[in-house]
Design a protein around this motif. Structure first.
Motif: not given
Length: 392
Positions: A283, A285, A318, A325
């Motif tokens: 991920e 972020s 994402t 973000n």
């Protein structure tokens, strides 16, 4: 008595640590994939004799302008910042071919607005990425799902000039990310899907591959990790993609749908309470920004097509419409990470870096599966010459 007391204390400490470790596994759903993680550690150290090693880098975006019940004005602002700032950022980063960084927007069907897709289509037409299909649904039926996917892919293709037609069949094809991670009804409570034959429906409506996973620490996470594989649907049971058959050089395609996973491992460099490793789940972020040590960890996991160890596939995910973000993805953290990637893994001798879209990633996987002896540059050029067509 002293030794006995020390022995009991030692056993108690061991029992406490083991109990805490097991609690951590359960609380973060690591128990679902921990055995696969251990096996992956044992298998991943494959000797690669020839160089360069090719790194295919792909970011897939659950792009949701309406996130958190946004107003229409907020939606437009979220799309506009990408239209204005993303191409500038992308042009500052080049791969081994001199091609700019690429970003793939998986756009939710239920958030469709003509004006948003027109803007994302301009990003695609200007050579900075692509658009594929994202879907959130709940308590759905097979028939409604089928109609929804066909309708949306037709709109994307006919109205916005997105997606591609298979040259052999004439059907519009698409990549897919499931909302709330619940592919094939994979939540134990049955929420956010409802369709046990979803893999079959995806295949029959033109989905070329699923890009949903990993979903850890969510309960929907599959047992199989760090893999590119074919899943076979059991229409009577949920989560048929929990296991599958690895894509392999010179092995015919099988099952109902290719699953292209990102990286899932434990990061022992960053530990909770200084003891337990944190989950690396691909991920990007604001809370989990990209750093150089994560880049190294991604590549070390060595996700590849079985039989072609020189080609390493790095797929990250994402939620790029969320402000925290977006600021990271279009700002200094992403710029620094991409610069490190280009400096460390793109010397042309040991490594060659390729920025690719989700569809291009799939095309390279299919080329490896067929045992293509061409250089990746040639394979990608052929895809462009064929208008994005990927030969089955």
């Amino acid at each position: 008595m002293i030794m006995t007391g020390l022995g009991v204390s030692f056993l108690l400490v061991c029992f406490f640590i083991i109990s805490l470790f097991l609690y951590m596994l359960r609380s973060r759903n690591i128990h679902i994939w921990f055995s696969a993680y251990v096996l992956h550690l044992l298998k991943r150290k494959i000797q690669i004799e020839a160089t360069p090693i090719y790194i295919f880098f792909c970011v897939v975006d659950h792009f949701e302008p309406r996130w958190n019940h946004a107003t229409y004005e907020q939606e437009c602002q979220r799309v506009d910042i990408w239209v204005k700032q993303y191409p500038i950022m992308a042009l500052n980063h080049r791969d081994s071919r001199g091609r700019p960084y690429q970003h793939t927007f998986f756009y939710p069907e239920e958030e469709y607005r003509t004006e948003h897709l027109d803007k994302l289509a301009r990003i695609h037409k200007n050579g900075f990425g692509d658009v594929e299909i994202h879907l959130h649904h709940n308590n759905d039926t097979s028939q409604n799902l089928r109609e929804t996917l066909i309708r949306f892919k037709t709109i994307l293709h006919d109205t916005h000039g997105l997606l591609h037609k298979n040259r052999d069949t004439g059907n519009v094809e698409y990549g897919f990310i499931h909302g709330n991670w619940a592919l094939d009804n994979s939540r134990p409570d049955g929420k956010w899907c409802g369709v046990n034959d979803e893999l079959i429906i995806l295949r029959e409506t033109g989905c070329y591959a699923d890009f949903t996973y990993p979903s850890a620490p969510d309960v929907t996470q599959t047992q199989k990790i760090n893999s590119i594989y074919y899943a076979t649907d059991d229409p009577q049971q949920p989560k048929s993609h929990n296991t599958g058959i690895d894509v392999e050089v010179n092995r015919p395609p099988s099952g109902d749908l290719m699953i292209i996973q990102g990286i899932l491992t434990l990061n022992w460099r960053t530990r909770k309470w200084g003891i337990f490793p944190r989950i690396e789940n691909s991920e990007l972020s604001g809370d989990n920004p990209p750093v150089s040590s994560r880049v190294d960890l991604w590549i070390q996991q060595h996700i590849h097509v079985s039989g072609q160890p020189k080609w390493i596939f790095v797929k990250l995910h994402t939620h790029g419409a969320q402000e925290e973000n977006c600021n990271m993805l279009l700002g200094e953290p992403m710029n620094k990470m991409l610069s490190y990637l280009e400096t460390t893994y793109n010397d042309g001798i040991h490594y060659k870096l390729y920025y690719v879209t989700a569809r291009e990633l799939y095309g390279l996987i299919k080329a490896a599966e067929k045992g293509e002896n061409k250089e990746p540059d040639q394979i990608l050029e052929q895809m462009y010459a064929d208008g994005g067509n990927i030969h089955s």
